[in-house]
Design a protein around this motif. Sequence first.
Motif, mmCIF file in Angstrom:
data_model
loop_
_atom_site.group_PDB
_atom_site.id
_atom_site.type_symbol
_atom_site.label_atom_id
_atom_site.label_comp_id
_atom_site.label_asym_id
_atom_site.label_seq_id
_atom_site.Cartn_x
_atom_site.Cartn_y
_atom_site.Cartn_z
ATOM 1 N N LYS A 1 0.828 -1.207 0.000
ATOM 2 C CA LYS A 1 0.000 0.000 0.000
ATOM 3 C C LYS A 1 0.857 1.250 0.000
ATOM 4 O O LYS A 1 0.513 2.256 -0.642
ATOM 5 N N ASP A 2 1.980 1.225 0.714
ATOM 6 C CA ASP A 2 2.874 2.386 0.741
ATOM 7 C C ASP A 2 3.601 2.570 -0.583
ATOM 8 O O ASP A 2 3.987 3.692 -0.934
ATOM 9 N N GLU A 3 3.802 1.482 -1.301
ATOM 10 C CA GLU A 3 4.480 1.600 -2.595
ATOM 11 C C GLU A 3 3.604 2.302 -3.620
ATOM 12 O O GLU A 3 4.087 3.082 -4.435
ATOM 13 N N ILE A 4 2.304 2.034 -3.590
ATOM 14 C CA ILE A 4 1.401 2.587 -4.600
ATOM 15 C C ILE A 4 0.667 3.823 -4.092
ATOM 16 O O ILE A 4 0.496 4.805 -4.817
ATOM 17 N N PHE A 5 0.268 3.793 -2.828
ATOM 18 C CA PHE A 5 -0.457 4.932 -2.239
ATOM 19 C C PHE A 5 0.259 5.379 -0.963
ATOM 20 O O PHE A 5 -0.198 5.080 0.148
ATOM 21 N N PRO A 6 1.358 6.089 -1.092
ATOM 22 C CA PRO A 6 2.079 6.539 0.109
ATOM 23 C C PRO A 6 1.271 7.575 0.881
ATOM 24 O O PRO A 6 0.605 8.424 0.292
ATOM 25 N N LYS A 7 1.329 7.459 2.191
ATOM 26 C CA LYS A 7 0.673 8.469 3.028
ATOM 27 C C LYS A 7 1.550 9.698 3.221
ATOM 28 O O LYS A 7 1.071 10.801 3.464
ATOM 29 N N VAL A 8 2.882 9.514 3.125
ATOM 30 C CA VAL A 8 3.843 10.617 3.177
ATOM 31 C C VAL A 8 4.802 10.439 2.006
ATOM 32 O O VAL A 8 5.317 9.350 1.776
ATOM 33 N N ALA A 9 5.034 11.516 1.269
ATOM 34 C CA ALA A 9 5.935 11.472 0.121
ATOM 35 C C ALA A 9 6.743 12.770 0.080
ATOM 36 O O ALA A 9 6.521 13.685 0.874
ATOM 37 N N LYS A 10 7.666 12.825 -0.862
ATOM 38 C CA LYS A 10 8.507 14.011 -0.991
ATOM 39 C C LYS A 10 8.175 14.765 -2.265
ATOM 40 O O LYS A 10 7.660 14.208 -3.235
ATOM 41 N N CYS A 11 8.532 16.041 -2.216
ATOM 42 C CA CYS A 11 8.341 16.908 -3.379
ATOM 43 C C CYS A 11 9.490 17.907 -3.394
ATOM 44 O O CYS A 11 9.850 18.465 -2.348
ATOM 45 N N THR A 12 10.070 18.133 -4.541
ATOM 46 C CA THR A 12 11.203 19.057 -4.670
ATOM 47 C C THR A 12 10.765 20.328 -5.380
ATOM 48 O O THR A 12 10.176 20.263 -6.464
ATOM 49 N N PHE A 13 11.059 21.454 -4.753
ATOM 50 C CA PHE A 13 10.687 22.757 -5.315
ATOM 51 C C PHE A 13 11.948 23.608 -5.464
ATOM 52 O O PHE A 13 12.730 23.736 -4.522
ATOM 53 N N HIS A 14 12.173 24.159 -6.644
ATOM 54 C CA HIS A 14 13.327 25.009 -6.899
ATOM 55 C C HIS A 14 12.877 26.454 -7.061
ATOM 56 O O HIS A 14 11.852 26.723 -7.696
ATOM 57 N N MET A 15 13.666 27.363 -6.485
ATOM 58 C CA MET A 15 13.389 28.791 -6.646
ATOM 59 C C MET A 15 14.711 29.564 -6.568
ATOM 60 O O MET A 15 15.748 29.006 -6.166
ATOM 61 N N PHE A 16 14.679 30.808 -6.987
ATOM 62 C CA PHE A 16 15.884 31.638 -6.967
ATOM 63 C C PHE A 16 16.088 32.258 -5.591
ATOM 64 O O PHE A 16 15.137 32.733 -4.966
ATOM 65 N N GLY A 17 17.339 32.229 -5.131
ATOM 66 C CA GLY A 17 17.690 32.865 -3.871
ATOM 67 C C GLY A 17 17.973 34.350 -4.059
ATOM 68 O O GLY A 17 17.854 34.893 -5.167
ATOM 69 N N PRO A 18 18.364 35.022 -2.974
ATOM 70 C CA PRO A 18 18.626 36.470 -3.038
ATOM 71 C C PRO A 18 19.696 36.844 -4.046
ATOM 72 O O PRO A 18 19.646 37.908 -4.670
ATOM 73 N N SER A 19 20.701 35.988 -4.221
ATOM 74 C CA SER A 19 21.798 36.296 -5.152
ATOM 75 C C SER A 19 21.561 35.741 -6.545
ATOM 76 O O SER A 19 22.450 35.799 -7.403
ATOM 77 N N GLY A 20 20.404 35.175 -6.779
ATOM 78 C CA GLY A 20 20.106 34.636 -8.097
ATOM 79 C C GLY A 20 20.460 33.174 -8.258
ATOM 80 O O GLY A 20 20.251 32.614 -9.336
ATOM 81 N N THR A 21 21.028 32.578 -7.233
ATOM 82 C CA THR A 21 21.340 31.150 -7.318
ATOM 83 C C THR A 21 20.074 30.329 -7.149
ATOM 84 O O THR A 21 19.104 30.762 -6.528
ATOM 85 N N ILE A 22 20.091 29.115 -7.695
ATOM 86 C CA ILE A 22 18.935 28.226 -7.605
ATOM 87 C C ILE A 22 18.971 27.500 -6.265
ATOM 88 O O ILE A 22 19.965 26.848 -5.932
ATOM 89 N N MET A 23 17.909 27.627 -5.524
ATOM 90 C CA MET A 23 17.805 26.983 -4.223
ATOM 91 C C MET A 23 16.848 25.784 -4.309
ATOM 92 O O MET A 23 15.822 25.849 -4.979
ATOM 93 N N ARG A 24 17.246 24.736 -3.652
ATOM 94 C CA ARG A 24 16.447 23.503 -3.645
ATOM 95 C C ARG A 24 15.715 23.377 -2.312
ATOM 96 O O ARG A 24 16.320 23.505 -1.249
#
Length: 368
Positions: free
Chosen positions: A237-260
Motif C-alpha cells: 500500500k505504501d508503494e502505490i499509495f504513500p501516506k507521506v511522500a517528498k516533493c522538490t521545489f526550486h526557486m531563486f535565492g537572493p543572489s540569483g542562485t537556484i535553491m532547492r
Amino acid sequence: MYYILRDNIRQLLNINTIKIDNIFFFLHYKITMVLLVVFGLLVTKKQYFGDPIDCIVEAINSDTIDMYCWIQSTYTIPELTGAIVGEEVAHPGVANYGAIKHGKGGTESYAIKHHKYYQWVVLFLSLQAFMFYLPRFIWKTWEGGRVGSLVGELHQPVGDNTLRQQRLAVAVEYFTRYLHHHNLYAFQFFFCEILNFANIIGQIYFTDRFLDYGFLNYGPRVSDYATTADLAGHDPKDEIFPKVAKCTFHMFGPSGTIMRHDALCVLPLNILNEKIFAFLWYWFVLVAVVSGLGLVYRLATFLPTFRTWLLNGRSRLVAKEKINSISRRCYIGDWFILYLIAKNMDAFVYRDFIQELSESLADEDKVS
C-alpha cells in the motif's frame, strides 16, 4: 453537486419492474457502477479526510507548495518502503537527498517512483462507472421497450379482467405474427453480454496501467502483508499509495542562485485510495469470473434441449407438453423473448398466455 449525485444514485438503486436482462448484466450496470460512484463521492468528501495534500517546507507559503506538489506529483523510493522508520528513513519510502543520490553503496542512486495518478482517482472512477453502464445503455436503446409493451400490466397478479384479456390478445398476436423474427433482438443482447465481459477485462488492464503497473497483484499482496505477524517489510500500500511522500521545489535565492527545497507531503486521501483499490481488485476478479460463467451459460442456450429446460423452469404452472411443443418451434430469438416475458408476467397470467399462444400456433398450422 452532492445532492444531484445523491439523487442519481437513489434512482440507479431502484429495481425496475420490467426486467430486460439477467443477473450477469445486473452485476455490471447496477452493483459495480453504484460502487464506483460511491467510492468517487467518498474521495471528494474533504470533511472526512481533510485536504488532499499538505506539504511542509520552510520559507515557502504552504498554499503555494501544496498546489505545486499536487500538480507536479510527489515521489518515494520503493526500495525503502520496508526500511526501519525513525532509524533508516523518516517515513516508508522517504529519505533525504543524499540517500537518494548515493544509495547504500555510495555509487548507485535509488530508483525514484513518481506518483502522478492519485490526483485523477475521482475522474478515473467516474470513467469506470460510465464504462460499466455503457453496455446497458446500448442494450436498452436497442431493446426499445419491446418487453414492457408486451407485458404491460400483466406483471401484476390482480387487475381488470377485460384489460388483461386485451393485453394477452395483443401479446399472442404479436408473437404469432413475428415468430422466427427475433434472432436479431436476441443477438443484440448477446453482443452486449460480450461487451460486459470485454469491459471488465479491459478495466483490470487499464487500472493496472493507471496505477503504474501495480494493480495486477495488488490485492493478494495487500492480503499477504495484512496476515503477517509483525507487519514488517515492504507494505504494497505504501508503494502505490504513500501516506507521506517528498516533493522538490526550486526557486531563486537572493543572489540569483537556484535553491532547492525538499518538502514532506502528507496525502491523507491515500488512506482511502489504498483500501478502495484493494477492494476493487477482488471485486473485479469476481465480476470477471461470474461474467465468464455467464458467457458459458449463454453458449449453452444455443442447445435446444437446454432452452426447453430453462423455459420449463420459468413456467412451473404451465403443462410441460405445451412448453415443449412451443419451444420446438422457436428459434433462439423466439425463445429469448419468451423467456423474458416469463420473467416479467405473473405466473398465472403467463399460464393463460402459453395456453392461448399454443392454440394460436395450432390454428396457424391448420391454415398453412
